[in-house]
Design an enzyme around this catalytic site. Structure first.
Site, PDB file in Angstrom:
ATOM      1  N   ASP A 191      68.406  16.886 -10.652  1.00 37.53           N
ATOM      2  CA  ASP A 191      66.946  17.021 -10.724  1.00 37.53           C
ATOM      3  C   ASP A 191      66.262  15.685 -10.433  1.00 37.53           C
ATOM      4  OD1 ASP A 191      66.871  19.751 -11.385  1.00 37.53           O
ATOM      5  OD2 ASP A 191      67.227  19.309 -13.500  1.00 37.53           O
ATOM      6  N   ASP A 241      51.550   8.911 -31.521  1.00 36.82           N
ATOM      7  CA  ASP A 241      52.235   8.027 -30.566  1.00 36.82           C
ATOM      8  C   ASP A 241      51.746   8.202 -29.138  1.00 36.82           C
ATOM      9  OD1 ASP A 241      53.716   7.046 -32.603  1.00 36.82           O
ATOM     10  OD2 ASP A 241      55.656   7.805 -31.909  1.00 36.82           O
ATOM     11  N   TYR A 278      60.909  17.134 -20.389  1.00 34.51           N
ATOM     12  CA  TYR A 278      60.466  16.390 -21.577  1.00 34.51           C
ATOM     13  C   TYR A 278      59.602  17.255 -22.507  1.00 34.51           C
ATOM     14  CZ  TYR A 278      58.514  12.434 -24.225  1.00 34.51           C
ATOM     15  OH  TYR A 278      58.134  11.567 -25.222  1.00 34.51           O
ATOM     16  N   LYS A 325      59.827  20.310 -23.233  1.00 36.26           N
ATOM     17  CA  LYS A 325      60.646  21.150 -24.122  1.00 36.26           C
ATOM     18  C   LYS A 325      61.160  20.333 -25.306  1.00 36.26           C
ATOM     19  CE  LYS A 325      64.296  24.594 -24.180  1.00 36.26           C
ATOM     20  NZ  LYS A 325      65.033  23.982 -25.291  1.00 36.26           N
ATOM     21  N   GLU A 336      55.762  15.932 -15.383  1.00 39.42           N
ATOM     22  CA  GLU A 336      54.778  15.645 -16.422  1.00 39.42           C
ATOM     23  C   GLU A 336      54.227  14.225 -16.302  1.00 39.42           C
ATOM     24  OE1 GLU A 336      57.947  13.749 -16.993  1.00 39.42           O
ATOM     25  OE2 GLU A 336      58.435  15.635 -17.952  1.00 39.42           O
TER      26      GLU A 336
HETATM   27  P1  NAD Z   1      67.149  11.682 -15.879  1.00 38.60           P
HETATM   28  O1  NAD Z   1      67.328  11.737 -14.399  1.00 38.60           O
HETATM   29  O2  NAD Z   1      68.174  11.103 -16.754  1.00 38.60           O
HETATM   30  O3  NAD Z   1      66.818  13.162 -16.343  1.00 38.60           O
HETATM   31  C1  NAD Z   1      66.891  13.492 -17.675  1.00 38.60           C
HETATM   32  C2  NAD Z   1      67.315  14.944 -17.777  1.00 38.60           C
HETATM   33  O4  NAD Z   1      66.182  15.771 -17.512  1.00 38.60           O
HETATM   34  C3  NAD Z   1      68.399  15.379 -16.797  1.00 38.60           C
HETATM   35  O5  NAD Z   1      69.345  16.146 -17.489  1.00 38.60           O
HETATM   36  C4  NAD Z   1      67.647  16.236 -15.777  1.00 38.60           C
HETATM   37  O6  NAD Z   1      68.454  17.248 -15.193  1.00 38.60           O
HETATM   38  C5  NAD Z   1      66.605  16.843 -16.668  1.00 38.60           C
HETATM   39  N1  NAD Z   1      65.422  17.354 -15.967  1.00 38.60           N
HETATM   40  C6  NAD Z   1      64.622  16.735 -15.079  1.00 38.60           C
HETATM   41  N2  NAD Z   1      63.657  17.563 -14.679  1.00 38.60           N
HETATM   42  C7  NAD Z   1      63.881  18.743 -15.320  1.00 38.60           C
HETATM   43  C8  NAD Z   1      63.211  19.988 -15.337  1.00 38.60           C
HETATM   44  N3  NAD Z   1      62.108  20.183 -14.620  1.00 38.60           N
HETATM   45  N4  NAD Z   1      63.694  20.968 -16.135  1.00 38.60           N
HETATM   46  C9  NAD Z   1      64.799  20.777 -16.891  1.00 38.60           C
HETATM   47  N5  NAD Z   1      65.473  19.612 -16.931  1.00 38.60           N
HETATM   48  C10 NAD Z   1      64.998  18.620 -16.150  1.00 38.60           C
HETATM   49  O7  NAD Z   1      65.781  10.935 -16.291  1.00 38.60           O
HETATM   50  P2  NAD Z   1      64.622  10.302 -15.455  1.00 38.60           P
HETATM   51  O8  NAD Z   1      64.965  10.380 -13.988  1.00 38.60           O
HETATM   52  O9  NAD Z   1      64.240   9.007 -16.043  1.00 38.60           O
HETATM   53  O10 NAD Z   1      63.389  11.261 -15.773  1.00 38.60           O
HETATM   54  C11 NAD Z   1      63.196  12.413 -15.125  1.00 38.60           C
HETATM   55  C12 NAD Z   1      62.707  13.437 -16.105  1.00 38.60           C
HETATM   56  O11 NAD Z   1      63.563  13.435 -17.235  1.00 38.60           O
HETATM   57  C13 NAD Z   1      61.314  13.214 -16.657  1.00 38.60           C
HETATM   58  O12 NAD Z   1      60.337  13.793 -15.828  1.00 38.60           O
HETATM   59  C14 NAD Z   1      61.370  13.921 -18.004  1.00 38.60           C
HETATM   60  O13 NAD Z   1      60.885  15.237 -17.957  1.00 38.60           O
HETATM   61  C15 NAD Z   1      62.854  13.983 -18.330  1.00 38.60           C
HETATM   62  N6  NAD Z   1      63.067  13.228 -19.542  1.00 38.60           N
HETATM   63  C16 NAD Z   1      63.295  13.924 -20.676  1.00 38.60           C
HETATM   64  C17 NAD Z   1      63.438  13.264 -21.880  1.00 38.60           C
HETATM   65  C18 NAD Z   1      63.671  14.073 -23.111  1.00 38.60           C
HETATM   66  O14 NAD Z   1      63.845  15.290 -22.997  1.00 38.60           O
HETATM   67  N7  NAD Z   1      63.637  13.463 -24.289  1.00 38.60           N
HETATM   68  C19 NAD Z   1      63.365  11.883 -21.951  1.00 38.60           C
HETATM   69  C20 NAD Z   1      63.145  11.189 -20.779  1.00 38.60           C
HETATM   70  C21 NAD Z   1      62.981  11.879 -19.555  1.00 38.60           C
END
Ligand code: NAD
Length: 270
Positions: A45, A150, A163, A165, A123
């Site tokens: 992704d 925050d 994120y 979710k 997002e």
């Molecule tokens: P990353 O590439 O490590 O991705 C983090 C995880 O988010 C991976 O497992 C990826 O497959 C998943 N992901 C990305 N988009 C998704 C979507 N639309 N639906 C379901 N899973 C999805 O991290 P990064 O490249 O720094 O950030 C990319 C995205 O990761 C951000 O847009 C954010 O949504 C997500 N993220 C999530 C968290 C969290 O859930 N706590 C924290 C940081 C970033």
């Protein structure tokens, strides 16, 4: 059809990208990374998010296809061992596409910087990096609440499984044109009160947050992070633009959610 390939740095992805390039050239496709009509990503992704921002100036003409070399992703339909099948479907296809909503984010600064408008696929999140974030939250032109906590995050329907979710947001079918706001650790007590649950606004609405403290903020936009931002106001709305996916083999959305988060359940008699 002009095709660009974007791969992450993992060896497996680089190998798949090489094979894809050779086979696409043999099949007569034009490989063009400047002005493509199809962008194929190889990785996960995160690779598709990067490619989206790389080609965000060409969203009207580009259709994306995601090939995953690791775990099943939300933006990646094809597996790395299905290259021949993918090329066959590209040869036979008639420019079908599936389109999903994007988020438009407008930033207003407390210094002389001009207002900036950005676009997100997953997002955008605003955090106060110095102390509690205090903000007036408007829906359209009416003040809805005073927020303390925050930060606040606003996501697209396809971003609702990312994120959003993790923040307790609802999973939204991306056929719906809506955006969702989630609170991050809000303060809710006898003095301060905000809604405390995710809220989803309609296509003709927008959210504006007026930041009440002259502090430095952190802006997250998909995988980008910018710190020390002097913001006064941020407006979130559905973009007029959409992301288009080539719909050769579009996995049914709820099946994908089930595969990613629930998996096979064996029910035992109680
Ligand atoms: P990353 O590439 O490590 O991705 C983090 C995880 O988010 C991976 O497992 C990826 O497959 C998943 N992901 C990305 N988009 C998704 C979507 N639309 N639906 C379901 N899973 C999805 O991290 P990064 O490249 O720094 O950030 C990319 C995205 O990761 C951000 O847009 C954010 O949504 C997500 N993220 C999530 C968290 C969290 O859930 N706590 C924290 C940081 C970033």
């Amino acid at each position: 059809m002009k095709i660009a390939i974007v791969a992450n740095h993992a060896k497996k992805s680089q190998d798949v990208a090489k094979e894809l390039k050779e086979k696409l050239a043999l099949a007569g496709f034009d490989l063009d990374c400047q002005v493509p009509s199809v962008v194929i990503t190889v990785g996960g992704d995160g690779t598709l998010l990067s490619a989206f921002h790389q080609y965000s100036h060409l969203l009207e003409r580009v259709r994306f296809i995601g090939v995953h070399t690791g775990h099943l992703g939300f933006y990646t339909d094809w597996r790395d061992y299905e290259i021949d099948l993918l090329i066959k479907s590209l040869t036979e296809e008639k420019r079908q596409r599936v389109s999903y909503p994007l988020l438009e984010v407008t930033l207003e600064y407390s210094d002389e910087q001009p207002t900036k408008t950005l676009i997100a696929l997953n997002e955008a999140t605003i955090r106060n990096i110095e102390r509690t974030m205090v903000a007036d939250v408007y829906i359209k032109d009416e003040c809805f609440e005073k927020y303390r906590g925050d930060g606040l995050s606003v996501s697209t329907p396809t971003g609702s499984t990312a994120y959003s979710k993790s923040l307790g947001g609802a999973v939204i079918n991306p056929k719906l044109k809506a955006i969702q706001m989630n609170e991050i650790a809000s303060i809710n007590n006898l003095v301060y009160r905000s809604l405390g649950s995710p809220l989803i606004i309609a296509q003709d609405e927008w959210i504006r947050i007026d930041l009440k403290r002259e502090d430095h903020y952190q802006l997250h936009l998909d995988h980008f992070v910018e710190s020390q931002v002097n913001l006064v106001s941020v407006t979130f709305k559905l973009s007029k633009k959409e992301i288009h996916f080539a719909s050769y083999r579009h996995t049914q959305f709820w099946r994908r959610v089930n595969d990613a988060f629930i998996g096979k359940i064996e029910y035992k008699d109680e």
